[in-house]
Write an enzyme that holds these catalytic residues in place. Sequence first.
Site, PDB file in Angstrom:
ATOM      1  CD  GLU A   1      39.661  44.180  47.699  1.00  0.00           C
ATOM      2  OE1 GLU A   1      40.117  43.812  46.603  1.00  0.00           O
ATOM      3  OE2 GLU A   1      39.510  43.407  48.664  1.00  0.00           O
TER       4      GLU A   1
ATOM      5  CD  GLU B   1      45.386  41.719  48.441  1.00  0.00           C
ATOM      6  OE1 GLU B   1      44.733  42.743  48.701  1.00  0.00           O
ATOM      7  OE2 GLU B   1      44.877  40.603  48.294  1.00  0.00           O
TER       8      GLU B   1
ATOM      9  CG  HIS C   1      42.192  41.318  45.089  1.00  0.00           C
ATOM     10  ND1 HIS C   1      40.998  40.961  45.634  1.00  0.00           N
ATOM     11  CD2 HIS C   1      42.360  40.536  43.985  1.00  0.00           C
ATOM     12  CE1 HIS C   1      40.448  39.991  44.917  1.00  0.00           C
ATOM     13  NE2 HIS C   1      41.256  39.713  43.901  1.00  0.00           N
TER      14      HIS C   1
ATOM     15  NE  ARG D   1      36.026  39.063  51.038  1.00  0.00           N
ATOM     16  CZ  ARG D   1      37.341  39.001  50.871  1.00  0.00           C
ATOM     17  NH1 ARG D   1      38.088  40.082  50.996  1.00  0.00           N
ATOM     18  NH2 ARG D   1      37.927  37.861  50.584  1.00  0.00           N
TER      19      ARG D   1
ATOM     20  CG  HIS E   1      37.309  41.149  47.174  1.00  0.00           C
ATOM     21  ND1 HIS E   1      38.565  40.668  47.432  1.00  0.00           N
ATOM     22  CD2 HIS E   1      36.464  40.071  47.205  1.00  0.00           C
ATOM     23  CE1 HIS E   1      38.490  39.352  47.616  1.00  0.00           C
ATOM     24  NE2 HIS E   1      37.230  38.976  47.484  1.00  0.00           N
TER      25      HIS E   1
HETATM   26  O1  0X9 Z   1      41.520  37.137  50.476  1.00  0.00           O
HETATM   27  C1  0X9 Z   1      41.558  37.482  49.303  1.00  0.00           C
HETATM   28  O2  0X9 Z   1      40.741  37.135  48.454  1.00  0.00           O
HETATM   29  C2  0X9 Z   1      42.683  38.422  48.849  1.00  0.00           C
HETATM   30  N1  0X9 Z   1      42.879  39.460  49.805  1.00  0.00           N
HETATM   31  S1  0X9 Z   1      41.752  40.629  49.978  1.00  0.00           S
HETATM   32  O3  0X9 Z   1      42.103  41.414  51.130  1.00  0.00           O
HETATM   33  N2  0X9 Z   1      41.811  41.585  48.729  1.00  0.00           N
HETATM   34  O4  0X9 Z   1      40.468  40.023  50.071  1.00  0.00           O
HETATM   35  C3  0X9 Z   1      43.956  37.605  48.689  1.00  0.00           C
HETATM   36  C4  0X9 Z   1      43.830  36.606  47.622  1.00  0.00           C
HETATM   37  C5  0X9 Z   1      45.009  35.741  47.449  1.00  0.00           C
HETATM   38  N3  0X9 Z   1      44.679  34.715  46.553  1.00  0.00           N
HETATM   39  C6  0X9 Z   1      44.449  33.451  46.970  1.00  0.00           C
HETATM   40  N4  0X9 Z   1      44.773  33.106  48.163  1.00  0.00           N
HETATM   41  N5  0X9 Z   1      43.971  32.605  46.129  1.00  0.00           N
HETATM   42 ZN    ZN Z   2      40.270  41.670  47.420  1.00  0.00          ZN
END
Ligand code: 0X9
Ligand code: ZN
Length: 437
Positions: free
Chosen positions: A190, A391, A316, A249, A187
Amino acid sequence: MKVVILLCVLIGTVCCKSVKEKEKNRPPRVSYRGHKLLSVKAQTPLEVEFLRELQNDPDLELDFWKQPMRGDVHIHVEPKHEKKCMETLERAGLKYSVLQEDIQRGIDTEWQSISRHAGSRDHTQTYLDLNGIDDFLSTLEAEVPQRLERFNLGRTTTEGRQIWAVKVSTDLNGSGKKAVWIECGTHAREFITISTCLETANNLARLYGGSGVVAQKATAMLDLYDYYIVPVHNPDGYDYAYWVSRLWRKNRRQNNGICLGVDLNRNWNANFGGSGSSGQSCSDTYRGNSALSEPETAALNAAIQTTNNVAFISIHSYSQYILLPWGYQSSKPSDYNTLLRIARSAEAELESYYNTAYLVGTPPDILYVASGGAYDHMKLNNGIKYSFTYELRPGSGSSWGFELPENQIAPTIEETFASLWKFAEEIYADDNATGRK
Ligand code: 0X9
Ligand code: ZN
């Protein structure tokens, strides 16, 4: 043969040229003057659903820094939609507070700091641009060629960039050790994740065999495994976020001419198209045309299939979580308890440095369901048992969001590196105990 070489040189020149042209003709910086960051408390599943609908409301153009979930949801709203957004929240009985009155102020502060450090090019003190990162990686390769080798993932991005990776090993020509893959910068906004990957590669390559706490950890890690690190998985997106639009993003795919970009963490083949991802190209969680449709995901997937893997770690930010599979569904993998124990141990190590508390769990349990994520894909399709997502800082209670102050880069790296060491130790112990069973 000669024709092939000529063709390669030609393609290389054209691509380089187009990247250079793009850099020269970057659009002016996007201003976020007067944009607010709200923290909305969603307590019931109904309230979460309500926020999900709000997220899809094309009139409000909301940018969710933290996706709809039970707990605190962070929403970036433009001045022109502020009144309607707040009224809608109030009508729904949702409580909110203002975390940032003017998002541009935080961006300005970060940029002043980046400009102050421009000469130093120290990735532990400031956020480097792509050129700075390229210089850093090539210097590292030149100075520690016995342990680190730079390679590209073999496909160029939409804008013609290479996706660089490094292999760090005690024996680059074939140590016979299993591979740990670490991926950062998926992303674009980040930034802290990229610093973390860079310093992880640096520590492993330079400190191996040395003395001191960090060197001992680096030595232990490389004695157990080979490391493959991708510091900037989404270089097009990062360049755009760095120079033009700080809150970008996705990647920079041209989708049918309307809105740009695919969310790479929705593009993997793990329940692709399922809940928590969007089919709308304007959405920040747009999944793309099909699983692995993007050069970034396809290239990483192909590269990972050439190594003998033990672990995959996706990095992330933000909110301070260590996430376990599955992200796309609520049911747990059969080895869930083992993964939970290992992640808790890594978390305890991380927390022991600066009391930075991370929550450990699966996205559906502690966040939200999200289909098409990288770490689910690696476990499901590439058989990588130990698959996790971080994260990083800041925590969800903080108002910094993606602009983690630069004086926090070094401590974030320090605690995260220690937890990566713990991961290696625990994974090795478990993998070998399992092997003997
Ligand atoms: O939403 C996402 O892709 C991730 N959070 S972020 O704030 N960095 O965008 C979390 C990803 C968790 N992974 C999956 N749910 N597969
Ligand atoms: Zn992310």
